[in-house]
Design a protein around this motif. Structure first.
Motif, PDB file in Angstrom:
ATOM      1  N   PHE A 288     -36.328   5.384  -7.921  1.00 32.88           N
ATOM      2  CA  PHE A 288     -36.104   4.912  -9.249  1.00 32.88           C
ATOM      3  C   PHE A 288     -35.574   3.519  -8.985  1.00 32.88           C
ATOM      4  O   PHE A 288     -36.284   2.556  -9.798  1.00 32.88           O
ATOM      5  CB  PHE A 288     -35.204   5.684 -10.157  1.00 32.88           C
ATOM      6  N   PHE A 289     -34.928   3.120  -8.276  1.00 39.30           N
ATOM      7  CA  PHE A 289     -34.302   1.729  -8.046  1.00 39.30           C
ATOM      8  C   PHE A 289     -35.374   0.919  -7.655  1.00 39.30           C
ATOM      9  O   PHE A 289     -35.640  -0.252  -7.950  1.00 39.30           O
ATOM     10  CB  PHE A 289     -32.980   1.731  -7.049  1.00 39.30           C
ATOM     11  N   LEU A 290     -36.055   1.339  -6.420  1.00 41.67           N
ATOM     12  CA  LEU A 290     -36.992   0.664  -5.899  1.00 41.67           C
ATOM     13  C   LEU A 290     -38.330   0.286  -6.664  1.00 41.67           C
ATOM     14  O   LEU A 290     -38.859  -1.007  -6.856  1.00 41.67           O
ATOM     15  CB  LEU A 290     -37.663   1.262  -4.545  1.00 41.67           C
ATOM     16  N   LEU A 291     -38.838   1.139  -7.572  1.00 45.83           N
ATOM     17  CA  LEU A 291     -39.835   0.959  -8.485  1.00 45.83           C
ATOM     18  C   LEU A 291     -39.583   0.016  -9.701  1.00 45.83           C
ATOM     19  O   LEU A 291     -40.304  -0.739  -9.995  1.00 45.83           O
ATOM     20  CB  LEU A 291     -40.305   2.374  -8.780  1.00 45.83           C
ATOM     21  N   LEU A 292     -38.322   0.223 -10.097  1.00 45.02           N
ATOM     22  CA  LEU A 292     -38.187  -0.600 -11.315  1.00 45.02           C
ATOM     23  C   LEU A 292     -37.387  -2.029 -10.662  1.00 45.02           C
ATOM     24  O   LEU A 292     -37.252  -2.992 -11.754  1.00 45.02           O
ATOM     25  CB  LEU A 292     -36.779  -0.092 -12.222  1.00 45.02           C
ATOM     26  N   TYR A 293     -37.054  -2.334  -9.476  1.00 40.71           N
ATOM     27  CA  TYR A 293     -36.645  -3.553  -9.040  1.00 40.71           C
ATOM     28  C   TYR A 293     -37.564  -4.793  -9.411  1.00 40.71           C
ATOM     29  O   TYR A 293     -36.961  -5.757  -9.979  1.00 40.71           O
ATOM     30  CB  TYR A 293     -36.557  -3.432  -7.467  1.00 40.71           C
ATOM     31  N   PRO A 294     -38.790  -4.715  -8.960  1.00 39.62           N
ATOM     32  CA  PRO A 294     -39.759  -5.734  -9.359  1.00 39.62           C
ATOM     33  C   PRO A 294     -39.725  -6.056 -10.735  1.00 39.62           C
ATOM     34  O   PRO A 294     -39.966  -7.357 -11.499  1.00 39.62           O
ATOM     35  CB  PRO A 294     -41.093  -5.227  -9.103  1.00 39.62           C
TER      36      PRO A 294
END
Length: 301
Positions: A196-202
């Motif tokens: 979740f963190f990785l995909l929303l980071y951008p």
């Protein structure tokens, strides 16, 4: 594929003629949202939190919201799809074990969505719930990420100006992550939060310096917000004497966040104008990858 093609054609037609279903409901939406805000107890010490949790009213200044932004919990404070799913499940388990009909549940969810000003995340989730029910009734077993995609396209059809909406994009990304990561990594909550963190980071990296600590904040504090603070906020909205209980819970919650020393560090760089296009490209790539994985898995079965 026929359904996807039809939805894309509808999106093109609605955007070309500048027709918005939500635009036609503007006066009703404004009335319902104003009614929601007027019912907030004025004696509460946590009015901004109540307005956000119950009525999807954005925080008016950074001082009120910096703790929630820095901890990555802001998406759960301002009414999102998770709130509608909570209400839906609560209604399904209500009434002494006897389930309400979907028509009643959808009516309640639609009325609540109106009070939340039909913001993009709420509207997308409402459509997703209705779409999933339709598939279930027709005994159509599509993978969850597929109806997440369809509900996102339908959201754009009913209001084409949302093509530039960051909140719709983030809600869509969150829904995809919950559906797909929940299916692939169903036995690891920590790994799901990391994805979740990785995909929303951008999508958020241009607005603030994001700390990986928000993974743990969402893992341990997210459920408390969703299953304790939100229900108590609804109860406070309906029964004002409960306000001191909500104020106490918010004080405890903010004390914990302060002790964890989350701090809001805004970016100084200018947000690139092409960011919405990059987000759409990411969403399309994710859906394409999920679909190819589904096809390979189905062929191997």
């Amino acid at each position: 594929m026929i359904l996807i093609f039809s939805l894309v054609i509808l999106l093109f037609i609605f955007s070309f003629f500048r027709f918005s279903v939500l635009g036609e409901l503007k006066s009703v939406v404004e009335f319902a949202h104003r009614f929601c805000l007027e019912q907030i107890p004025t004696g509460s010490n946590s009015i901004p939190e109540l307005k956000a949790l119950v009525c999807a009213e954005n925080f008016s200044n950074l001082q009120e919201s910096n703790l929630y932004i820095s901890s990555g919990l802001i998406h759960l404070f301002v009414v999102s799809g998770a709130h509608l799913l909570f209400i839906e499940k609560s209604l399904q388990n209500f009434n002494g074990g006897k389930k309400f009909s979907f028509a009643i549940i959808f009516t309640v969810l639609f009325a609540y969505s109106l009070m939340c000003a039909m913001n993009p995340p709420v509207t997308r989730c409402l459509i997703s719930i209705a779409f999933a029910h339709y598939l279930f009734q027709k005994n159509i077993r599509w993978p969850p990420h597929f109806y997440v995609f369809c509900s996102g396209i339908i959201s754009l059809i009913i209001n084409p100006p949302w093509i530039d909406s960051l909140s719709l994009q983030m809600s869509w990304l969150a829904a995809f992550t919950v559906s797909y990561a929940g299916e692939v990594f169903k036995h690891s909550a920590l790994l799901r939060q990391f994805i979740f963190f990785l995909l929303l980071y951008p999508a958020v990296m241009w607005f603030q310096i994001v700390s990986p600590g928000i993974i743990l904040a969402n893992l341990f504090l997210g459920p408390a917000l969703e299953f304790i603070l939100f229900p108590v906020a609804l109860l406070t909205w309906a029964a004002h004497p409960v306000a001191p209980v909500f104020d106490f819970l918010i004080l405890c919650f903010k004390t914990i966040l302060s002790a964890l020393e989350f701090s809001y560090l805004p970016r100084t760089e200018t947000v690139p104008p092409q960011m919405p296009y990059l987000n759409w490209a990411l969403l399309l790539l994710l859906h394409l990858g999920a679909h190819l994985h589904y096809v390979r898995k189905k062929r191997a079965a």
